[in-house]
Design an enzyme around this catalytic site. Structure first.
Site, mmCIF file in Angstrom:
data_model
loop_
_atom_site.group_PDB
_atom_site.id
_atom_site.type_symbol
_atom_site.label_atom_id
_atom_site.label_comp_id
_atom_site.label_asym_id
_atom_site.label_seq_id
_atom_site.Cartn_x
_atom_site.Cartn_y
_atom_site.Cartn_z
ATOM 1 N N LYS A 260 0.851 -1.198 0.000
ATOM 2 C CA LYS A 260 0.000 0.000 0.000
ATOM 3 C C LYS A 260 0.882 1.242 0.000
ATOM 4 C CE LYS A 260 -3.350 2.544 2.843
ATOM 5 N NZ LYS A 260 -4.116 2.564 4.107
ATOM 6 N N ASP A 265 -2.600 10.369 3.610
ATOM 7 C CA ASP A 265 -4.022 10.036 3.666
ATOM 8 C C ASP A 265 -4.744 10.960 4.638
ATOM 9 O OD1 ASP A 265 -6.511 8.853 3.586
ATOM 10 O OD2 ASP A 265 -5.957 7.230 4.956
ATOM 11 N N LYS A 272 -10.382 12.545 8.387
ATOM 12 C CA LYS A 272 -9.831 12.180 9.679
ATOM 13 C C LYS A 272 -9.783 13.404 10.590
ATOM 14 C CE LYS A 272 -6.581 8.774 7.707
ATOM 15 N NZ LYS A 272 -7.058 7.529 8.328
ATOM 16 N N ASP A 342 -12.287 7.052 3.487
ATOM 17 C CA ASP A 342 -11.110 6.740 4.298
ATOM 18 C C ASP A 342 -10.802 5.243 4.302
ATOM 19 O OD1 ASP A 342 -8.930 7.398 5.853
ATOM 20 O OD2 ASP A 342 -10.029 7.262 7.748
ATOM 21 N N ARG A 346 -7.501 -0.212 0.383
ATOM 22 C CA ARG A 346 -7.941 -1.447 -0.286
ATOM 23 C C ARG A 346 -8.296 -1.199 -1.747
ATOM 24 N NH1 ARG A 346 -12.535 -1.790 4.177
ATOM 25 N NH2 ARG A 346 -10.805 -0.714 5.203
#
EC number: 3.4.11.1
Length: 493
Positions: A260, A265, A272, A342, A346
């Site tokens: 990953k 992020d 967040k 968020d 994946r």
């Protein structure tokens, strides 16, 4: 920086003498040192308890030398990981004493063996000496420490073997610290394009091929899931592919390491908190792990074929960013309903996995990711959560982890869990609800492995530490590098 030499040099010629010491009587040929130890033991200033450190200063003919006693506890309870941790602690004492040369009195621990004892000692010192201070204006110049390894139990014919063991331990420490560096770089300097450039330099140094795909090439590959995550950032995504072919007689056997690579992020529109964003430069810990692993594998010329794939991007907010409620496609052709932006890692991984299988002909897949906070909740900060579709594959990983001391734990993957990621309006949804978050995230990736043997490693716990460990400072840890290497190495024996 630590350098290691094996030779029959005099222990009096170095700044410090490092003596590993068990609670039971440790045999030290030097009577003068024995007498000093007996005195401090009688005064109960030092017992040899695990992790205990005591320093004695002695005067030799032309030197003042510090004798560092390193307690290892009971010999019957010692393990490779305990040795690593103890020697990681010893680094602090060596630094405090400002020693530039150290004689390590080496004795093999019978239950562990010469190779494992020596390797653990070297890794503890090399990993424990790591620091990341390149952005400090008042940083002190790194002190180079030379460790002379010797002892009456090292035979002349064993020196060459010991040197090979040390070379491997130093390389694994070096590539682990390489992964730490990649994670510790701030996101304003480490974004997809700069990561790709850095990987090209790493490939040249360690001996593997690197190919980088830009946003247009990624679009041609129909990697819509990956591209959707990166749409909100002005820093455009990059697909980084690393190739090492060490077994050209078996080109149908290719192990894919998929990391990953979220260089930052924010959570996207499922934003967040500020506290949650501060450490999100670390969301490419999986990428760092596979980069470090393939570097070690290539440098050691292992007889194995390895492909490493990193889908690098940033998850930010803008008028172009993807949104909760969107339905997006994927390279595999499956559609995905976005319930939470968020849950982005994946989405990048599934396209990277599909690419590894369809374009690089991977026969096995290991994906590595700082994927879920749920992994921290369920297993804590030090354990990697694992999902697999083949128990024997997990068994290989578990055995490798015993060697490296990196803890792994297999999570259940009952068929009922897969129902939690089915969507009413698309093939899948990118989050399964509030329960079993680590499992459903892993199984989401599992939907794209096309029945290939597969391991999913969620390193959200061990990849980044906010507290100092025995042989790892705060920040990136390089989690997974040594275990992935060890898994590959065992296949070559």
């Amino acid at each position: 920086m630590y350098n290691f030499l094996v030779k029959k040099s005099k222990c009096t010629e170095t700044d410090a003498l490092l003596i590993p010491y068990f609670e039971e009587k440790t045999n030290i040929p030097n009577q003068e040192i024995n007498n000093k130890i007996n005195i401090i033991k009688k005064k109960e200033q030092f017992k040899g308890s695990y992790g205990e450190i005591f320093n004695i200063t002695r005067t030799t003919e032309d030197n003042i030398q510090d004798i560092i006693l390193l307690g290892l506890g009971k010999e019957t309870e010692i393990t490779k990981e305990k040795i690593r941790r103890a020697f990681g602690k010893a680094v602090n004492e060596i630094k405090r004493l400002k020693s530039k040369s150290v004689f390590l009195r080496f004795d093999s621990v019978e239950a562990i063996g010469l190779e494992n004892t020596l390797k653990a000692m070297v890794e503890g010192l090399a990993l424990g000496s790591y620091s990341f201070n390149k952005y400090k204006s008042d940083k002190k110049e790194e002190v180079e420490v030379t460790v002379h390894i010797g002892g009456h139990n090292i035979k002349e014919e064993e020196i060459e073997f010991c040197e090979k063991v040390i070379d491997e331990a130093v390389l694994l420490s070096e590539t682990t610290c390489l992964a730490r560096d990649l994670v510790n770089e701030p996101a304003n300097n480490m974004y997809p394009e700069t990561l790709a450039k850095e990987v090209k330099n790493i490939g040249s140094k360690y001996g593997f091929e690197v190919e980088v795909f830009d946003e247009n090439q990624i679009e041609e590959l129909k990697m819509e899931s990956f591209l959707s995550v990166g749409k909100g950032s002005d820093n455009l995504p990059r697909l980084i592919v690393m190739r090492y072919f060490g077994d050209k007689d078996n080109m149908d056997q290719r192990l894919a390491l998929v990391g990953k690579g979220l260089t930052y992020d924010s959570g996207g529109y499922s934003l967040k908190t500020n506290a949650g964003m501060v450490t999100m430069k670390s969301d490419m810990g999986g990428a760092a792990s596979v980069i470090g692993a393939i570097s070690a594998i290539a440098k050691r010329n292992l007889k194995i074929n390895v492909i490493a794939v990193v889908a690098a991007c940033e998850n930010l907010i803008s008028g172009h960013a993807y949104k909760p409620g969107d339905i997006i496609g994927s390279m595999a052709g499956k559609t995905i309903e976005i319930l939470n932006t968020d849950a982005e890692g994946r989405l990048t991984l599934i396209d990277a996995v599909t690419y590894a299988i369809e374009k690089e002909k991977a026969s096995e897949i290991i994906d590595v990711a700082t994927l879920t906070g749920a992994a921290l909740v369920s297993l804590g900060e030090d354990v990697t959560a694992v999902i697999t579709n083949k128990d024997e594959f997990y068994g290989e990983l578990r055995e490798a982890s015993y060697e490296t001391g990196e803890k792994v734990w297999q999570m259940p993957s009952f068929e009922d869990y897969s129902k939690l990621i089915k969507s009413n309006i698309a093939d899948l949804k990118n989050i399964g609800g509030k329960y079993a978050g680590t499992i459903t995230a892993g199984l989401f990736i599992g939907e794209f492995v096309q029945n290939k043997p597969w391991l999913h490693l969620d390193i959200a716990g061990p990849a980044f530490s906010e507290k100092k460990g025995d042989y790892c400072p705060t920040g990136g840890t390089g989690a997974g590098v040594r275990t992935l290497y060890e898994l590959a190495n065992r296949r070559c024996k």
